[in-house]
Scaffold this active site. Structure first.
Site, PDB file in Angstrom:
ATOM      1  N   VAL A   1     -41.856   8.846  44.949  1.00 11.55           N
ATOM      2  CA  VAL A   1     -41.607   8.055  43.741  1.00 11.55           C
ATOM      3  C   VAL A   1     -42.741   8.325  42.753  1.00 11.55           C
ATOM      4  CG1 VAL A   1     -41.046   5.790  42.820  1.00 11.55           C
ATOM      5  CG2 VAL A   1     -40.541   6.319  45.203  1.00 11.55           C
ATOM      6  N   HIS A   2     -42.528   9.310  41.886  1.00 17.23           N
ATOM      7  CA  HIS A   2     -43.577   9.733  40.970  1.00 17.23           C
ATOM      8  C   HIS A   2     -43.616   8.881  39.697  1.00 17.23           C
ATOM      9  CE1 HIS A   2     -44.578  13.108  43.484  1.00 17.23           C
ATOM     10  NE2 HIS A   2     -43.354  13.611  43.395  1.00 17.23           N
TER      11      HIS A   2
END
Length: 320
Positions: free
Chosen positions: A243-244
Site C-alpha cells: 500500500v504505497h
C-alpha cells in the site's frame, strides 16, 4: 470540523486511484485540485485517468496536466507490467470523458491554489516531484505558504528497504531525481512516506474481497483495478499487495499511525546510485558537507499497519 484543503499530485495508477478515493471520502479532507505527472503512464494517460476518476466519482475539482518529461532526461517507458497499459489495471474505460483539463499547467495551478488559501493547503504528492519543483522554481515564496507536503517516495533503509526500481532507488524518486532533490531542499514542511513503511502495510485478497462486498461502487472499483496489480505482486513473489500512495494520505489524516525521524534529505542525481534518498538525522555531527544548510524534514520509519488498514476500510465504507 475544520477540513484540510488538499492538492493531490498524482500519476494514476492503481494505487493512486485508491489514494484519490481515500482523500475523496475522508471527512477530514477537502480536495481542491488534482495535478498530474507522468510515471505509471504517459502524461496523456495519467491525465485522462485523473479526469475519468474525477468524473466517475463526482470529484468536482480542477485537473491540471504536468509536463511530459522530467526536469532532465527522457520520460522513460511506463511500467505497463505493474499497472497495465491503461495504468488502471486494464479495466474497460470509456471512449470519451466529459470533464476537461484545466488550461493552466499543473505547477501554475499549485501556485494559484496555494496563493488563494495561504497557510491552509496541504500537498499530497504520490508521483514524480516535477510539478512541485517547477512551482518552487517559479514562485519560491509558496514554500512558506503551504501547510504541509506529504510525499510518497524514497527509501531510507529501514526494514531493509532501499529501492524497488534499483537496489538504491524508489520509482517516484528515480523518475525525476533532480526535482526530488530541489523539493527536499525547499523550506516547506515535508514528510516523506517511503518504502520503509509502505511495504509494511499489505492488503490481502480477503481484505479486498470484503472491501468489494461492503464498499459500494468505490469498493468494487478498487477490487477491479487491483486484479492486475495483485498479479504483478504475486509474480514478484509478494503474497499480498503493498500500500504505497494511500500511506501518504493516511499520514495526512492521522500522523499518529507513523513513527518519524527528522533531518536534512538529499537525493543522488547521477551515477549508479541515482535516485537514492539519504537523510542526515538531526543531532548527528558530521564534517561540513552537502547536507549543510538544508532544511530538516521528516521521514516515516514505522507504521501501525492494522490501524491504517482499519482507517482505509472505514473511510471507503463511509462513501458507500
Amino acid at each position: 470540523m475544520n477540513k484540510t484543503k488538499v492538492i493531490f499530485d498524482t500519476d494514476p495508477g492503481v494505487d493512486d486511484a485508491m489514494a484519490l478515493l481515500f482523500l475523496h471520502h475522508a471527512p477530514e479532507i477537502e480536495l481542491v485540485g488534482i495535478t498530474t505527472t507522468l510515471g505509471n503512464g504517459t502524461i496523456e494517460t495519467t491525465t485522462r485517468n485523473a479526469l475519468y476518476l474525477a468524473e466517475r466519482f463526482g470529484i468536482d475539482v480542477p485537473v491540471a496536466q504536468g509536463p511530459a518529461t522530467p526536469l532532465v532526461g527522457p520520460a522513460g517507458e511506463p511500467p505497463h507490467y505493474v499497472h497495465g497499459h491503461n495504468a488502471l489495471g486494464d479495466i474497460p474505460l470509456p471512449d470519451t470523458i466529459a470533464k476537461t483539463v484545466d488550461p493552466r499547467p499543473a505547477h501554475r495551478l499549485i501556485i494559484d491554489l496555494v496563493r488563494e488559501s495561504p497557510g491552509e493547503i496541504a500537498i499530497v504528492a504520490v508521483g514524480r516531484m516535477t510539478n512541485l519543483a517547477l512551482a518552487l522554481r517559479e514562485d519560491p515564496e509558496i514554500a512558506g505558504l503551504v501547510k504541509q507536503v506529504v510525499i510518497m517516495g524514497g527509501a531510507f533503509g529501514f526494514h531493509g528497504n532501499h529501492g524497488n526500481v534499483t537496489p538504491a532507488a524508489e520509482a517516484n524518486i528515480i523518475g525525476d531525481p533532480l526535482a526530488a532533490d530541489e523539493v527536499t531542499g525547499g523550506s516547506w514542511p515535508i514528510t516523506m512516506v517511503g518504502l520503509d513503511v509502505t511495504q509494511r502495510t499489505q492488503l490481502t485478497t480477503e481484505y479486498l474481497e470484503a472491501l468489494a462486498r461492503d464498499g459500494g461502487e468505490a469498493g468494487q472499483f478498487i477490487w477491479d483495478i487491483t486484479r492486475f496489480y495483485v498479479a504483478f505482486h504475486h509474480a514478484a513473489g509478494v503474497p499480498n499487495m503493498f500500500v504505497h500512495d494511500s500511506s501518504a494520505v493516511a499520514y495526512l489524516i492521522d500522523p499518529t499511525l507513523f513513527t518519524t525521524r527528522s533531518g536534512a534529505i538529499r537525493v543522488i542525481t547521477e551515477g549508479m546510485a541515482i535516485g537514492q534518498t539519504i537523510q542526515k538525522p538531526d543531532g548527528y555531527a558530521f564534517p561540513p558537507g552537502d547536507w549543510d544548510n538544508r532544511p530538516s524534514h521528516k521521514i516515516c520509519t514505522e507504521v501501525d499497519a492494522e490501524r491504517f488498514k482499519a482507517l482505509y476500510r472505514q473511510t471507503i465504507l463511509r462513501g458507500a
